[in-house]
Design a protein around this motif. Structure first.
Motif, mmCIF file in Angstrom:
data_model
loop_
_atom_site.group_PDB
_atom_site.id
_atom_site.type_symbol
_atom_site.label_atom_id
_atom_site.label_comp_id
_atom_site.label_asym_id
_atom_site.label_seq_id
_atom_site.Cartn_x
_atom_site.Cartn_y
_atom_site.Cartn_z
ATOM 1 N N TYR A 154 0.816 -1.219 0.000
ATOM 2 C CA TYR A 154 0.000 0.000 0.000
ATOM 3 C C TYR A 154 0.847 1.265 0.000
ATOM 4 N N ILE A 155 1.993 1.227 0.656
ATOM 5 C CA ILE A 155 2.909 2.371 0.551
ATOM 6 C C ILE A 155 3.431 2.463 -0.882
ATOM 7 N N SER A 156 3.662 1.322 -1.524
ATOM 8 C CA SER A 156 4.064 1.318 -2.938
ATOM 9 C C SER A 156 2.976 1.932 -3.814
ATOM 10 N N LEU A 157 1.720 1.598 -3.503
ATOM 11 C CA LEU A 157 0.595 2.170 -4.253
ATOM 12 C C LEU A 157 0.592 3.686 -4.140
ATOM 13 N N TYR A 158 0.775 4.198 -2.930
ATOM 14 C CA TYR A 158 0.782 5.649 -2.739
ATOM 15 C C TYR A 158 1.942 6.301 -3.492
ATOM 16 N N CYS A 159 3.116 5.671 -3.422
ATOM 17 C CA CYS A 159 4.293 6.218 -4.121
ATOM 18 C C CYS A 159 4.075 6.252 -5.624
ATOM 19 N N CYS A 181 12.279 11.472 -7.903
ATOM 20 C CA CYS A 181 13.447 10.592 -7.747
ATOM 21 C C CYS A 181 13.426 9.882 -6.392
ATOM 22 N N LEU A 182 13.115 10.618 -5.338
ATOM 23 C CA LEU A 182 13.082 10.013 -4.002
ATOM 24 C C LEU A 182 11.938 9.003 -3.885
ATOM 25 N N LEU A 183 10.788 9.340 -4.454
ATOM 26 C CA LEU A 183 9.658 8.410 -4.429
ATOM 27 C C LEU A 183 9.965 7.147 -5.228
ATOM 28 N N PHE A 184 10.668 7.310 -6.340
ATOM 29 C CA PHE A 184 11.009 6.151 -7.168
ATOM 30 C C PHE A 184 12.004 5.255 -6.438
ATOM 31 N N LEU A 185 12.948 5.861 -5.732
ATOM 32 C CA LEU A 185 13.885 5.073 -4.916
ATOM 33 C C LEU A 185 13.122 4.313 -3.831
ATOM 34 N N PHE A 186 12.192 4.983 -3.185
ATOM 35 C CA PHE A 186 11.351 4.354 -2.170
ATOM 36 C C PHE A 186 10.588 3.177 -2.781
ATOM 37 N N LEU A 187 10.016 3.402 -3.947
ATOM 38 C CA LEU A 187 9.247 2.359 -4.631
ATOM 39 C C LEU A 187 10.120 1.142 -4.935
ATOM 40 N N LEU A 188 11.334 1.368 -5.398
ATOM 41 C CA LEU A 188 12.240 0.257 -5.709
ATOM 42 C C LEU A 188 12.599 -0.531 -4.453
ATOM 43 N N LEU A 189 12.870 0.169 -3.367
ATOM 44 C CA LEU A 189 13.229 -0.513 -2.124
ATOM 45 C C LEU A 189 12.058 -1.314 -1.559
ATOM 46 N N ASN A 194 4.375 -6.206 -8.718
ATOM 47 C CA ASN A 194 3.187 -5.779 -9.462
ATOM 48 C C ASN A 194 3.210 -4.277 -9.708
ATOM 49 N N ILE A 195 3.442 -3.507 -8.666
ATOM 50 C CA ILE A 195 3.325 -2.052 -8.792
ATOM 51 C C ILE A 195 4.476 -1.461 -9.602
ATOM 52 N N ILE A 196 5.678 -1.992 -9.446
ATOM 53 C CA ILE A 196 6.802 -1.502 -10.256
ATOM 54 C C ILE A 196 6.516 -1.719 -11.741
ATOM 55 N N ILE A 197 6.038 -2.906 -12.087
ATOM 56 C CA ILE A 197 5.686 -3.199 -13.481
ATOM 57 C C ILE A 197 4.515 -2.334 -13.935
ATOM 58 N N SER A 198 3.537 -2.130 -13.057
ATOM 59 C CA SER A 198 2.354 -1.327 -13.388
ATOM 60 C C SER A 198 2.737 0.111 -13.712
ATOM 61 N N VAL A 199 3.631 0.696 -12.919
ATOM 62 C CA VAL A 199 4.075 2.072 -13.159
ATOM 63 C C VAL A 199 4.709 2.182 -14.549
ATOM 64 N N PHE A 200 5.541 1.208 -14.888
ATOM 65 C CA PHE A 200 6.204 1.213 -16.193
ATOM 66 C C PHE A 200 5.179 1.110 -17.326
ATOM 67 N N ASP A 235 23.546 -8.393 -7.617
ATOM 68 C CA ASP A 235 22.795 -9.094 -6.578
ATOM 69 C C ASP A 235 22.203 -8.101 -5.583
ATOM 70 N N ASN A 236 20.937 -8.254 -5.306
ATOM 71 C CA ASN A 236 20.243 -7.437 -4.321
ATOM 72 C C ASN A 236 18.893 -8.081 -4.046
ATOM 73 N N PRO A 237 18.249 -7.774 -2.927
ATOM 74 C CA PRO A 237 16.971 -8.400 -2.584
ATOM 75 C C PRO A 237 15.867 -8.179 -3.617
ATOM 76 N N ILE A 238 15.900 -7.036 -4.305
ATOM 77 C CA ILE A 238 14.868 -6.764 -5.317
ATOM 78 C C ILE A 238 15.027 -7.740 -6.474
ATOM 79 N N ARG A 239 16.268 -7.893 -6.937
ATOM 80 C CA ARG A 239 16.547 -8.834 -8.034
ATOM 81 C C ARG A 239 16.168 -10.250 -7.629
ATOM 82 N N GLU A 240 16.477 -10.608 -6.390
ATOM 83 C CA GLU A 240 16.167 -11.961 -5.916
ATOM 84 C C GLU A 240 14.666 -12.232 -5.916
ATOM 85 N N ARG A 241 13.861 -11.210 -5.577
ATOM 86 C CA ARG A 241 12.406 -11.386 -5.561
ATOM 87 C C ARG A 241 11.876 -11.661 -6.966
ATOM 88 N N PHE A 242 12.387 -10.934 -7.956
ATOM 89 C CA PHE A 242 11.945 -11.150 -9.334
ATOM 90 C C PHE A 242 12.427 -12.492 -9.874
#
Length: 394
Positions: A154-159, A181-189, A194-200, A235-242
């Motif tokens: 939900y924080i991702s949705l708001y961002c 830029c700061l919101l996008f960094l927040f979104l990535l972290l 779903n939401i990262i792909i949706s924004v794109f 390598d990073n947790p975001i990459r590992e999730r995908f």
């Protein structure tokens, strides 16, 4: 003076910002919004029913009627209370004076500032936890937003809502670009796939359909693409999730297997499995038309988890608003939900209302992986933004 305070974009912005904090603060703002709406009804000596209120009110009214045949009336009453903002906010916030594009811009900007302050607080909190645990995971996903017990989705949705709004509503200035830029960094972290792909996807659609400040939009897309590329290089947790989703993607097993005791679950596989369970429940209870009743499916779903040796997912809902609505409100409820979404898209195209397009695109894509109407943060956000955006002066 009272009028200025009550209808100001700042007041509505803080109502949205309150979603970051505990339920009590959000509830206080709902009460204030309702009181303000009553004030305008009394002042104007009339109540104005707007066309846009009808689809969302019909959905709530039908869900209310499911109490008549619900298999778990106590749970249905609880969820009706949870969804009260779907009834109250369109009824009362709709009586506020109309907003203009600058008001909407201010609302999104203030909401963005609130999210950035929260982001910096979360980073500080994560840093202090890291000093004790040396666990890098505290900077990502749910652990990052543990402050105020928030949910990363939900924080991702708001961002994402603020990012798309700031990029596309009016030409961003330097301060807006910093916020983006700061919101996008927040979104990535936060690492919500779903939401990262949706924004794109949404930004690509807007880029090709709306040529205003196309250079800014092109740069935004380029930044999204480059950021994604770098995330997958190292390598990073975001990459590992995908990568986990891709490596363990297996629809055939989740659709046909009878035992999942040793199964390696991913978010996608679990959601596909939950769609299967929804179909099996509807077939077993023969409730395709009217559904089991709002909020009444969880005990049945838990029985299914036990049947397939997935006890670790007790209390998990369907993680799909469309399936949740189908199982609990039947085909009639699902038809009303889809009609609401289609109405929003129709108005966004007819009136060339980019605000509504951004909002409903994010929501209908999030519905695929989340039951938005089962969380207060989702219910209030949907109801309030829906009402605000349909209150824009034409």
């Amino acid at each position: 003076m009272l009028k200025k305070i009550n209808i100001s974009s700042t007041f509505l912005s803080f109502a949205l910002i309150s979603l970051i904090f505990g339920y009590a603060i959000s509830n206080i703002f709902i009460i204030l919004l309702v009181i303000t709406g009553i004030y305008y009804i009394i002042k104007n000596k009339k109540y104005v029913l707007h066309k846009y209120q009808i689809p969302i009110l019909l959905l709530f009214i039908y869900q209310l009627t499911t109490l008549l045949w619900s298999i778990n009336k106590k749970s249905t009453i609880h969820h009706l209370q949870l969804e009260l903002p779907i009834l109250l906010l369109p009824i009362f916030v709709s009586q506020f004076p109309k907003l203009d594009r600058n008001d909407i811009y201010k609302i999104i900007r203030w909401f963005s500032i609130g999210l950035i302050i929260y982001f910096l607080s979360c980073l500080s909190n994560a840093f202090f936890i890291y000093q004790k645990t040396y666990n890098i995971e505290v900077f990502f996903y749910h652990p990052l937003v543990s402050l105020f017990n928030n949910h990363a989705i939900y924080i991702s949705l708001y961002c994402s809502f603020c990012i798309l709004g700031l990029i596309n509503i009016k030409k961003p200035n330097v301060f807006d670009l910093l916020l983006i830029c700061l919101l996008f960094l927040f979104l990535l972290l936060l690492a919500s796939k779903n939401i990262i792909i949706s924004v794109f996807i949404i930004q690509i659609i807007i880029f090709f359909s709306n040529k205003k400040f196309w250079r800014i939009k092109f740069i935004a897309l380029l930044i999204f693409f480059i950021s994604g590329w770098f995330l997958f290089l190292y390598d990073n947790p975001i990459r590992e999730r995908f990568l986990e989703e891709l490596n363990y993607l297996d629809f055939s097993q989740v659709l046909f297997s009878k035992d999942f005791q040793e199964y390696h679950w991913t978010g996608t596989n679990l959601r596909v499995f939950q769609l299967r369970l929804g179909y099996e429940i509807l077939e077993q209870y023969h409730k395709w038309i009217e559904g089991l009743g709002l909020g009444a499916s969880q005990s049945i779903l838990d029985i299914c988890y036990k049947k397939y040796h997935c006890e670790q997912y007790y209390s998990y809902n369907f993680h799909n608003q469309y399936m949740q609505t189908l199982v609990e409100s039947g085909l009639l409820g699902l038809l009303l939900l889809i009609s609401l979404i289609l109405y929003c898209f129709y108005i966004s195209i007819k009136d060339k209302n980019l605000f509504i397009f951004i909002f409903i695109s994010l929501i209908c894509l999030l519905f695929i992986t989340e039951v938005v109407f089962f969380r207060q943060k989702g219910v209030i956000f949907f109801s309030l933004v829906y009402t605000i955006f349909f209150s824009i002066k034409k």
